[in-house]
Structure formats: structure tokens, C-alpha cells
Design a protein around this motif. Structure first.
Motif, PDB file in Angstrom:
ATOM      1  N   PRO A   1       0.715  -1.443   0.402  1.00 14.31           N
ATOM      2  CA  PRO A   1       0.270   0.305   0.057  1.00 14.31           C
ATOM      3  C   PRO A   1       1.075   0.783   0.078  1.00 14.31           C
ATOM      4  O   PRO A   1       2.164   1.346   0.103  1.00 14.31           O
ATOM      5  CB  PRO A   1      -0.857  -0.541   1.206  1.00 14.31           C
ATOM      6  CG  PRO A   1      -0.302  -1.560   2.340  1.00 14.31           C
ATOM      7  CD  PRO A   1       0.693  -2.206   1.362  1.00 14.31           C
ATOM      8  N   SER A   2       0.145   2.152  -0.361  1.00 11.28           N
ATOM      9  CA  SER A   2       0.711   3.772  -0.776  1.00 11.28           C
ATOM     10  C   SER A   2       1.352   4.199   0.128  1.00 11.28           C
ATOM     11  O   SER A   2       2.662   5.031   0.526  1.00 11.28           O
ATOM     12  CB  SER A   2       0.023   4.830  -1.454  1.00 11.28           C
ATOM     13  OG  SER A   2      -0.675   5.261  -0.836  1.00 11.28           O
ATOM     14  N   LEU A   3       0.814   4.035   1.695  1.00  8.71           N
ATOM     15  CA  LEU A   3       2.500   4.055   3.045  1.00  8.71           C
ATOM     16  C   LEU A   3       2.929   3.243   4.093  1.00  8.71           C
ATOM     17  O   LEU A   3       2.823   3.127   4.713  1.00  8.71           O
ATOM     18  CB  LEU A   3       1.282   5.779   3.611  1.00  8.71           C
ATOM     19  CG  LEU A   3       0.629   6.791   2.827  1.00  8.71           C
ATOM     20  CD1 LEU A   3      -0.713   7.614   3.579  1.00  8.71           C
ATOM     21  CD2 LEU A   3       1.481   7.588   2.530  1.00  8.71           C
ATOM     22  N   TYR A   4       3.099   2.214   3.048  1.00 13.93           N
ATOM     23  CA  TYR A   4       3.795   0.986   3.390  1.00 13.93           C
ATOM     24  C   TYR A   4       5.010   1.627   4.362  1.00 13.93           C
ATOM     25  O   TYR A   4       5.722   2.919   4.003  1.00 13.93           O
ATOM     26  CB  TYR A   4       3.814  -0.346   2.825  1.00 13.93           C
ATOM     27  CG  TYR A   4       4.016  -0.766   3.468  1.00 13.93           C
ATOM     28  CD1 TYR A   4       3.652  -2.170   4.416  1.00 13.93           C
ATOM     29  CD2 TYR A   4       5.957  -1.376   3.771  1.00 13.93           C
ATOM     30  CE1 TYR A   4       4.465  -2.856   4.947  1.00 13.93           C
ATOM     31  CE2 TYR A   4       7.138  -2.490   3.944  1.00 13.93           C
ATOM     32  CZ  TYR A   4       5.281  -3.429   5.082  1.00 13.93           C
ATOM     33  OH  TYR A   4       6.283  -4.370   4.915  1.00 13.93           O
TER      34      TYR A   4
ATOM     35  N   ALA B   1      -8.444   5.920   6.826  1.00 17.72           N
ATOM     36  CA  ALA B   1      -7.641   6.032   5.886  1.00 17.72           C
ATOM     37  C   ALA B   1      -6.422   5.795   5.247  1.00 17.72           C
ATOM     38  O   ALA B   1      -5.527   5.371   4.106  1.00 17.72           O
ATOM     39  CB  ALA B   1      -8.034   7.677   4.499  1.00 17.72           C
ATOM     40  N   LEU B   2      -5.497   6.435   6.614  1.00 14.68           N
ATOM     41  CA  LEU B   2      -4.146   6.192   7.021  1.00 14.68           C
ATOM     42  C   LEU B   2      -3.807   4.344   6.369  1.00 14.68           C
ATOM     43  O   LEU B   2      -2.827   3.685   6.400  1.00 14.68           O
ATOM     44  CB  LEU B   2      -3.366   7.262   7.399  1.00 14.68           C
ATOM     45  CG  LEU B   2      -3.569   8.278   7.618  1.00 14.68           C
ATOM     46  CD1 LEU B   2      -3.241   9.855   8.795  1.00 14.68           C
ATOM     47  CD2 LEU B   2      -2.502   9.113   6.455  1.00 14.68           C
TER      48      LEU B   2
ATOM     49  N   ALA C   1      -4.360   2.441   3.720  1.00 14.98           N
ATOM     50  CA  ALA C   1      -2.834   3.083   3.043  1.00 14.98           C
ATOM     51  C   ALA C   1      -1.682   2.266   3.389  1.00 14.98           C
ATOM     52  O   ALA C   1      -0.980   2.311   2.997  1.00 14.98           O
ATOM     53  CB  ALA C   1      -3.229   4.430   2.709  1.00 14.98           C
TER      54      ALA C   1
ATOM     55  N   ALA D   1      -9.001  10.415   2.082  1.00 15.15           N
ATOM     56  CA  ALA D   1      -8.462  10.185   0.572  1.00 15.15           C
ATOM     57  C   ALA D   1      -8.049  11.499   0.230  1.00 15.15           C
ATOM     58  O   ALA D   1      -6.905  11.014  -0.178  1.00 15.15           O
ATOM     59  CB  ALA D   1      -9.927   9.880  -0.561  1.00 15.15           C
TER      60      ALA D   1
ATOM     61  N   VAL E   1      -4.876  11.394   2.588  1.00 18.63           N
ATOM     62  CA  VAL E   1      -3.618  10.036   1.941  1.00 18.63           C
ATOM     63  C   VAL E   1      -2.557  10.390   0.903  1.00 18.63           C
ATOM     64  O   VAL E   1      -1.611  10.226   0.132  1.00 18.63           O
ATOM     65  CB  VAL E   1      -4.338   8.449   1.974  1.00 18.63           C
ATOM     66  CG1 VAL E   1      -3.873   8.127   0.751  1.00 18.63           C
ATOM     67  CG2 VAL E   1      -4.642   8.029   3.569  1.00 18.63           C
ATOM     68  N   PHE E   2      -3.683  10.924  -0.751  1.00 20.09           N
ATOM     69  CA  PHE E   2      -2.708  11.023  -1.706  1.00 20.09           C
ATOM     70  C   PHE E   2      -1.481  12.494  -0.794  1.00 20.09           C
ATOM     71  O   PHE E   2      -0.745  12.679  -1.410  1.00 20.09           O
ATOM     72  CB  PHE E   2      -4.322  12.345  -2.737  1.00 20.09           C
ATOM     73  CG  PHE E   2      -3.567  13.008  -3.843  1.00 20.09           C
ATOM     74  CD1 PHE E   2      -2.500  12.503  -4.485  1.00 20.09           C
ATOM     75  CD2 PHE E   2      -3.557  14.677  -3.724  1.00 20.09           C
ATOM     76  CE1 PHE E   2      -2.227  12.393  -5.243  1.00 20.09           C
ATOM     77  CE2 PHE E   2      -1.958  14.407  -4.732  1.00 20.09           C
ATOM     78  CZ  PHE E   2      -1.951  13.875  -5.519  1.00 20.09           C
TER      79      PHE E   2
ATOM     80  N   THR F   1       1.295  10.839  -0.100  1.00 23.30           N
ATOM     81  CA  THR F   1       2.482  10.007  -0.835  1.00 23.30           C
ATOM     82  C   THR F   1       3.360  10.945  -1.812  1.00 23.30           C
ATOM     83  O   THR F   1       3.949  11.994  -1.364  1.00 23.30           O
ATOM     84  CB  THR F   1       2.011   9.940  -2.181  1.00 23.30           C
ATOM     85  OG1 THR F   1       0.688  10.418  -2.894  1.00 23.30           O
ATOM     86  CG2 THR F   1       0.441   8.472  -1.907  1.00 23.30           C
TER      87      THR F   1
END
Ligand code: NAD
Length: 275
Positions: free
Chosen positions: A15-18, A38-39, A42, A248, A251-252, A255
Motif C-alpha cells: 500500500p502507498s503509505l507502507y 484511510a491512513l 494505505a 482520501a 492519503v494523497f 504520498t
């Protein structure tokens, strides 16, 4: 050479924030909880904060940890207390390893004409909605600078950009946090850190749901008319923003794709401030 299989890549992609860790203030309910979810979805570890009954908070904490397989902690720091805010950041750094993402979300409201606005409410709103963000930002910046990466998201409001009557403290604090966002963005512009404000209009939360019911009773109007003509009178799209939409966007912003967005105050209010 092996052929690239996009289906296999999709199932194994992280996931994008791993590997990232976040603090979200005021995340025991409403928008903050939506952002924390959401975080975590992600891939980020999350330190929750906010008021609430111990068993309810623990249920939320363990639910998030098991649903998304990330570390989730909780610290009950009172956002009116600078020492408690510093301790919250230190605890998150100790227990999660770092604070890569800070979301300043805790907030309260009080509505009254300025002549009768209670001094204690003014002080509390300025402390929780504005000064808490200053103390948290001050505490996270040394770690973010040392790692060369940081994402700070301040939850302001459409009231950070425009005013409404009877909300002197809230509008002042929200305009203030938009200003703080710009200053810190400039001071960190070359450090791999971005600082942005999200400016929601009316967001559908349990608090707003209660207001719909109360107003429907007091105006003796059907629910749909209260929503369109009272609550969303100034919101052109006539729909509530959702906590998932705010989550969302947060989260964006966290990234790498959002590396060039800094110092912005992003309206998420169905065109309210376009008028
Ligand atoms: P909410 O009341 O559901 O959540 C507020 C959170 O802040 C809760 O977790 C609460 O426990 C916490 N909190 C309050 N006082 C605190 C304190 N002293 N110390 C620590 N935590 C404290 O409200 P919400 O609607 O989810 O609002 C969240 C943020 O979004 C606020 O900053 C608010 O101004 C902003 N906002 C909300 C809306 C909306 O329509 N709901 C619109 C624009 C902006």
C-alpha cells in the motif's frame, strides 16, 4: 527475461503509505477517525488521539490494527496542553518509530454573537483549533528534517477562507491555521516536507446528523429541506462532504505524488468559496 504480470504486481504491491507512521489529533470520532482509517488502509501506522470513553477508544484502536495489519496506538493528550502535545509526539516517535505524517484535526466550535461570546470559549477554540497545531508542528519538525521527509496536513475549514456571522473564534482560528500552513510550508520547502490545509465545507459526521434531527424538529421541516435550505444553504452542490473524501485527500497529500503541493489551502466544499 520474465514477463511482467500486472495482476501479480497488483496483488503483491505494498500500500502507498507502507512503513510510514502518522499522528492524527482528534481521531476518536468524525473526520479524524475517517482520516486515521484511510491512513491505516494505505498501510501507515497510526497514533490516535482524542476524547472518549476508554473502552470505546480501545475498541476503535484494536479494530483498526486488526483490519489493516498496522500498528495503532492511542494517546489521550489534551490539545489545550502544550506539554501533553509534546509527549504525544515523543510517544509516537518511540512506539511507532517516527512521525512521518502529522494531521492536525482536533477542533471544537461555539456559535454566539461577538458581544456575548464567552471568553473561556474563545480561549479554548484558539487553543485546540490553532495553538495545538503550532505545538505539534514544532515537536515533529526536527525528526522530519532529520529524515528528509514529512507531511503535515492541517484540517482547516471553508471558514479558513471566508467568514460567517457568530463564529468569531472558529473563523479566526481557521484563518490562523491557513496562515500557519503557509509559513511552515515556506520554512520547510527545501526539506522534503510539505504542509497543506484541507478546507472542508459541511462534512457528514454524527455531530451533523444530530444537527439535522434537531433543526428538523425545531423548524418543523422535513429532513431533506433542513439539509438543502438550512445546513447546505451556502454549499452549491447540496451534498455533504464525506469523511472518506477527506481521508482520501489526506492519503494523497501524504504520498510522493503530492511532493510539489505545499502551502496550499484546498477547498473541499462543493463550490462554497467559488461564489
Ligand atoms: P468531532 O467533534 O466529531 O471530532 C473532534 C475530535 O477532536 C474528537 O476526536 C474529539 O475528541 C477531539 N477533541 C476535542 N477537544 C479535544 C481536546 N481538548 N483534546 C484532544 N482532542 C480533542 O468533529 P469533526 O466534525 O470530525 O471535526 C474535526 C475537524 O474538522 C475540526 O477541526 C473541525 O473544525 C473540522 N471541520 C469539520 C467540519 C464538519 O462539517 N464536520 C467542516 C469543516 C471543518
Amino acid at each position: 527475461m520474465d514477463t511482467f504480470d500486472p495482476r501479480a504486481a497488483a496483488t503483491t504491491a505494498r500500500p502507498s503509505l507502507y512503513g510510514k507512521s502518522a499522528v492524527v489529533t482528534g481521531s476518536t470520532s468524525g473526520i479524524g477517525l475517517g482520516i486515521a482509517k484511510a491512513l491505516a488502509a494505505a498501510g501507515a501506522n497510526v497514533m490516535l488521539n482524542g476524547l472518549g470513553a476508554a473502552d470505546a477508544v480501545e475498541a476503535t484502536r484494536s479494530e483498526l490494527a486488526s483490519a489493516f495489519k498496522v500498528k495503532v496506538g492511542y494517546d489521550g493528550a489534551d490539545m489545550t496542553k502544550p506539554d501533553a502535545i509534546r509527549n504525544l509526539v515523543e510517544r509516537a516517535e518511540r512506539e511507532l518509530g517516527a512521525v512521518d505524517i502529522l494531521v492536525n484535526n482536533a477542533g471544537i466550535q461555539h456559535v454566539a454573537p461577538v458581544e456575548s461570546f464567552p471568553e473561556a470559549k474563545w480561549d479554548a477554540i484558539l487553543a485546540i483549533n490553532l495553538s495545538a497545531a503550532f505545538h505539534a508542528i514544532k515537536a515533529v519538525l526536527p525528526g522530519m528534517k532529520a529524515r528528509g521527509f514529512g507531511r503535515i496536513v492541517n484540517i482547516a475549514s471553508a471558514h479558513g477562507l471566508i467568514a460567517s456571522p457568530f463564529k468569531a473564534a472558529y473563523v479566526s482560528a481557521k484563518h490562523g491555521i491557513v496562515g500557519l500552513t503557509k509559513v511552515v510550508a515556506l520554512e520547510t520547502a527545501e526539506s522534503g516536507i510539505t504542509v497543506n490545509a484541507i478546507c472542508p465545507g459541511y462534512v457528514w459526521t454524527p455531530l451533523v446528523e444530530q444537527q439535522i434531527e434537531d433543526q428538523a424538529k425545531s423548524h418543523n421541516l422535513p429532513r431533506e429541506r433542513v439539509v438543502r435550505e438550512v445546513l447546505l444553504a451556502k454549499q452549491p452542490n447540496k451534498r455533504f462532504t464525506t469523511v472518506e473524501e477527506i481521508g482520501a485527500l489526506t492519503v494523497f497529500l501524504a504520498t510522493n505524488a503530492a511532493a510539489s503541493i505545499t502551502g496550499a489551502a484546498l477547498p473541499v466544499e462543493g463550490g462554497w468559496t467559488a461564489q
